[in-house]
Structures are given as structure tokens and as C-alpha cells.
Design an enzyme around this catalytic site. Sequence first.
Site, PDB file in Angstrom:
ATOM      1  N   TYR A 111      -1.460  -0.231  10.364  1.00  0.00           N
ATOM      2  CA  TYR A 111      -1.753  -0.715   9.006  1.00  0.00           C
ATOM      3  C   TYR A 111      -0.587  -0.406   8.065  1.00  0.00           C
ATOM      4  O   TYR A 111      -0.112  -1.267   7.334  1.00  0.00           O
ATOM      5  CB  TYR A 111      -3.052  -0.079   8.474  1.00  0.00           C
ATOM      6  CG  TYR A 111      -3.286  -0.354   7.010  1.00  0.00           C
ATOM      7  CD1 TYR A 111      -3.682  -1.616   6.577  1.00  0.00           C
ATOM      8  CD2 TYR A 111      -3.076   0.639   6.046  1.00  0.00           C
ATOM      9  CE1 TYR A 111      -3.876  -1.879   5.224  1.00  0.00           C
ATOM     10  CE2 TYR A 111      -3.273   0.377   4.704  1.00  0.00           C
ATOM     11  CZ  TYR A 111      -3.668  -0.881   4.293  1.00  0.00           C
ATOM     12  OH  TYR A 111      -3.842  -1.150   2.959  1.00  0.00           O
ATOM     13  N   SER A 150       0.857  -1.197   0.000  1.00  0.00           N
ATOM     14  CA  SER A 150       0.000   0.000   0.000  1.00  0.00           C
ATOM     15  C   SER A 150       0.884   1.234   0.000  1.00  0.00           C
ATOM     16  O   SER A 150       2.016   1.193   0.500  1.00  0.00           O
ATOM     17  CB  SER A 150      -0.867   0.004   1.262  1.00  0.00           C
ATOM     18  OG  SER A 150      -1.523   1.258   1.398  1.00  0.00           O
TER      19      SER A 150
HETATM   20  N1  NAD Z   1      -8.597  -0.226  -2.000  1.00  0.00           N
HETATM   21  C1  NAD Z   1      -7.562   0.525  -1.703  1.00  0.00           C
HETATM   22  O1  NAD Z   1      -7.614   1.757  -1.779  1.00  0.00           O
HETATM   23  C2  NAD Z   1      -6.279  -0.118  -1.281  1.00  0.00           C
HETATM   24  C3  NAD Z   1      -5.139   0.702  -1.210  1.00  0.00           C
HETATM   25  C4  NAD Z   1      -3.922   0.141  -0.844  1.00  0.00           C
HETATM   26  C5  NAD Z   1      -3.843  -1.217  -0.575  1.00  0.00           C
HETATM   27  N2  NAD Z   1      -4.962  -1.982  -0.631  1.00  0.00           N
HETATM   28  C6  NAD Z   1      -4.802  -3.420  -0.329  1.00  0.00           C
HETATM   29  O2  NAD Z   1      -5.335  -4.174  -1.390  1.00  0.00           O
HETATM   30  C7  NAD Z   1      -5.855  -5.400  -0.923  1.00  0.00           C
HETATM   31  C8  NAD Z   1      -7.283  -5.598  -1.411  1.00  0.00           C
HETATM   32  O3  NAD Z   1      -8.022  -4.432  -1.130  1.00  0.00           O
HETATM   33  P1  NAD Z   1      -9.540  -4.274  -1.588  1.00  0.00           P
HETATM   34  O4  NAD Z   1      -9.806  -2.807  -1.563  1.00  0.00           O
HETATM   35  O5  NAD Z   1      -9.829  -5.074  -2.800  1.00  0.00           O
HETATM   36  O6  NAD Z   1     -10.245  -4.945  -0.302  1.00  0.00           O
HETATM   37  P2  NAD Z   1     -11.736  -5.504  -0.067  1.00  0.00           P
HETATM   38  O7  NAD Z   1     -11.993  -5.303   1.377  1.00  0.00           O
HETATM   39  O8  NAD Z   1     -12.681  -4.961  -1.060  1.00  0.00           O
HETATM   40  O9  NAD Z   1     -11.563  -7.067  -0.340  1.00  0.00           O
HETATM   41  C9  NAD Z   1     -10.704  -7.830   0.451  1.00  0.00           C
HETATM   42  C10 NAD Z   1     -11.109  -9.292   0.355  1.00  0.00           C
HETATM   43  O10 NAD Z   1     -10.197 -10.032   1.199  1.00  0.00           O
HETATM   44  C11 NAD Z   1     -10.945 -10.961   1.962  1.00  0.00           C
HETATM   45  N3  NAD Z   1     -10.224 -11.284   3.198  1.00  0.00           N
HETATM   46  C12 NAD Z   1     -10.116 -10.498   4.289  1.00  0.00           C
HETATM   47  N4  NAD Z   1      -9.404 -11.167   5.239  1.00  0.00           N
HETATM   48  C13 NAD Z   1      -9.086 -12.367   4.724  1.00  0.00           C
HETATM   49  C14 NAD Z   1      -8.377 -13.488   5.220  1.00  0.00           C
HETATM   50  N5  NAD Z   1      -7.894 -13.509   6.468  1.00  0.00           N
HETATM   51  N6  NAD Z   1      -8.202 -14.553   4.407  1.00  0.00           N
HETATM   52  C15 NAD Z   1      -8.722 -14.555   3.153  1.00  0.00           C
HETATM   53  N7  NAD Z   1      -9.426 -13.532   2.638  1.00  0.00           N
HETATM   54  C16 NAD Z   1      -9.596 -12.453   3.415  1.00  0.00           C
HETATM   55  C17 NAD Z   1     -12.286 -10.284   2.222  1.00  0.00           C
HETATM   56  O11 NAD Z   1     -13.296 -11.216   2.552  1.00  0.00           O
HETATM   57  C18 NAD Z   1     -12.516  -9.571   0.890  1.00  0.00           C
HETATM   58  O12 NAD Z   1     -13.232 -10.394  -0.019  1.00  0.00           O
HETATM   59  C19 NAD Z   1      -5.710  -5.361   0.607  1.00  0.00           C
HETATM   60  O13 NAD Z   1      -4.531  -6.044   0.967  1.00  0.00           O
HETATM   61  C20 NAD Z   1      -5.555  -3.875   0.899  1.00  0.00           C
HETATM   62  O14 NAD Z   1      -4.833  -3.634   2.089  1.00  0.00           O
HETATM   63  C21 NAD Z   1      -6.176  -1.461  -0.975  1.00  0.00           C
END
Ligand code: NAD
Length: 259
Positions: free
Chosen positions: A164, A154
Site C-alpha cells: 500500500y 498517503s
Molecule cells: N482515511 C485515511 O486515514 C487516509 C490516509 C491516507 C490516505 N488516504 C487515501 O485517501 C483516499 C480516500 O480515503 P477515504 O478514507 O475517504 O476512503 P473510503 O474507503 O472512506 O472511501 C473510498 C471511496 O472510494 C471508492 N472506490 C474504491 N475503489 C474504487 C474504484 N476502483 N473506483 C472508483 N471508486 C472506488 C469506494 O467505493 C469509496 O466510496 C484513498 O486513496 C486513501 O488511500 C486515506
Amino acid sequence: MEKEINKNKSLEFEEHVAFITGGGRGFGKAFGQALMKRGARIVLADIDSAAAEEAAAELRASGGEALPVKCDVADEIQVAAAIELAVSEYGGIDILINNAGLHSAAYAEPMSSSGINKLRRLFDVNVMGVIICSLAARQAMAGRVDSVIINISSSAAYDYPTAYGVSKLAVRGLTITMARDFKAYGIRVNAIAPGLIYTETIRKELPEWVLDTVKKQQILDREGDVKDIVEAMLYLASARSAFITGETLRVSGGFTLAI
Ligand SMILES: NC(=O)c1ccc[n+]([C@@H]2O[C@H](COP(=O)([O-])OP(=O)(O)OC[C@H]3O[C@@H](n4cnc5c(N)ncnc54)[C@H](O)[C@@H]3O)[C@@H](O)[C@H]2O)c1
């Protein structure tokens, strides 16, 4: 009926198997869609089995092969079983995307008010999850042609002083460690550090003022889109990035970039 995947311009990932954690929604689901369109068979591993099943059904409806599996990335036994299922169904793994992560507003609070249980779970999922899945998948990825691991870090890993952000800083560090270790298995390891990307979860959880503040700290004046992250993933998953390993690519519109 002509299948959607056959209409696609490129089947760059034909014969490839992609194992995507957190594949039930957000980036994970979009990664699955993009790789499937280009010929890959997809495993969507998610702690939310209903979301994984729904996403896999959607993928299959557009003509590809997709397997849902319920799996908590912080649980070695569940991860081992999910990898075993992928191998027995599809014969191996070429692309592992360590995408599952806890990142809701609930994890952006000061450490002193989080409590140990919440912090332990944050590091178990965001950091140990990457380690557990990568170690479990490495044998299934060994000896394939240009197999790759892509970790999702991230932009919070650069200058966002929360637990985080530190968990995602660990993912950046692990990406280098794993690139060195997994060379022996023929696996390249890279990471993507997304900026704020407007997934459903983000829109639901973050108030408008936070989104505006982040946008003001970007160089590029627009919202980050899931497609931006998908493009970076496709590059790092492909042989086009064959000489790149151990890197973290920021995809953030220049969010808080400084020299
Ligand atoms: N969306 C953003 O702006 C953003 C920015 C930087 C980093 N990220 C990172 O990208 C990744 C995905 O983000 P997103 O926005 O698609 O998230 P999201 O919350 O939309 O989806 C995450 C998915 O991961 C699953 N999950 C959560 N814990 C889990 C576990 N212990 N085992 C298996 N599955 C699990 C959830 O059920 C969900 O389906 C994450 O690692 C997040 O930290 C997101």
C-alpha cells in the site's frame, strides 16, 4: 428558500466543475461538499453507485449541482464514459481529484501473504487509476483557467513498508511526472499525503491500539480530521496555490517526520 450555497461567505469556485473519484463517502464526499458550498458543480465518480447517488442527493439537497456516476477508476472504458458525461452535462472539468483508493487493513498485510490478484488490484486502483483518470480528463481540462489535478497519496508513502505504501509512493512520483507533462494543457498537479484520518471506514476497520500508536508518532497530539484534508484540498484547488505544482503536501500532524 435561500439556498445554502448563496449564504456562503465565498464562491471561490463558481463556474468550476470538480470531478472527484471515490466521491461516494469519506474524503471524496467531503471534498464535494466543500467545493459545492463554494460554488462548484460536482461529479462524484464511485465504483459503489449507491454511495455516489446517495452522496450526490445529499449535495443537491443543500442547493448545488451534483452528478453521481458509477465508475471503476481502473477501467479505461468506464472512466472515459464518466468523463464524457461530465463534459456533456457541465461543459468541461477544472478540478480533478484522484481520491479513489484501496486502503483498508486488508491491503496493509505483508506482500508475501497478499497473493498476486490482490496486489494487482491494489496497483490497478491506486496507481493505474490515477493515470487512467488523469489521461482521460486532460483534454476536458485543457484551456480552462488554472485547472488542477489533486492526487491523494498517503503518509504511508514515506516510511510505511507495505505494498500500500509503495502504491502511494508511486502517486507521489506520478504527481511530479504529471506536473511536467500536463503543463502543456495548463494543468497544475499536486498531491496531498494524509496521515491517519478518522473517516468512518478507518474507525470501522482499525483497532483502537493502531489509532493510538499512530497518534503517538505524530508531533501534534490530536486525531486527524477530514476537515484537515479538505482545507489542504481547497488551497491546492485554488489560485492561492498558483505557483505550486508537482508537490505533495503532508497533512498528518507531523506523523513520523524526520530530517
Ligand atoms: N482515511 C485515511 O486515514 C487516509 C490516509 C491516507 C490516505 N488516504 C487515501 O485517501 C483516499 C480516500 O480515503 P477515504 O478514507 O475517504 O476512503 P473510503 O474507503 O472512506 O472511501 C473510498 C471511496 O472510494 C471508492 N472506490 C474504491 N475503489 C474504487 C474504484 N476502483 N473506483 C472508483 N471508486 C472506488 C469506494 O467505493 C469509496 O466510496 C484513498 O486513496 C486513501 O488511500 C486515506
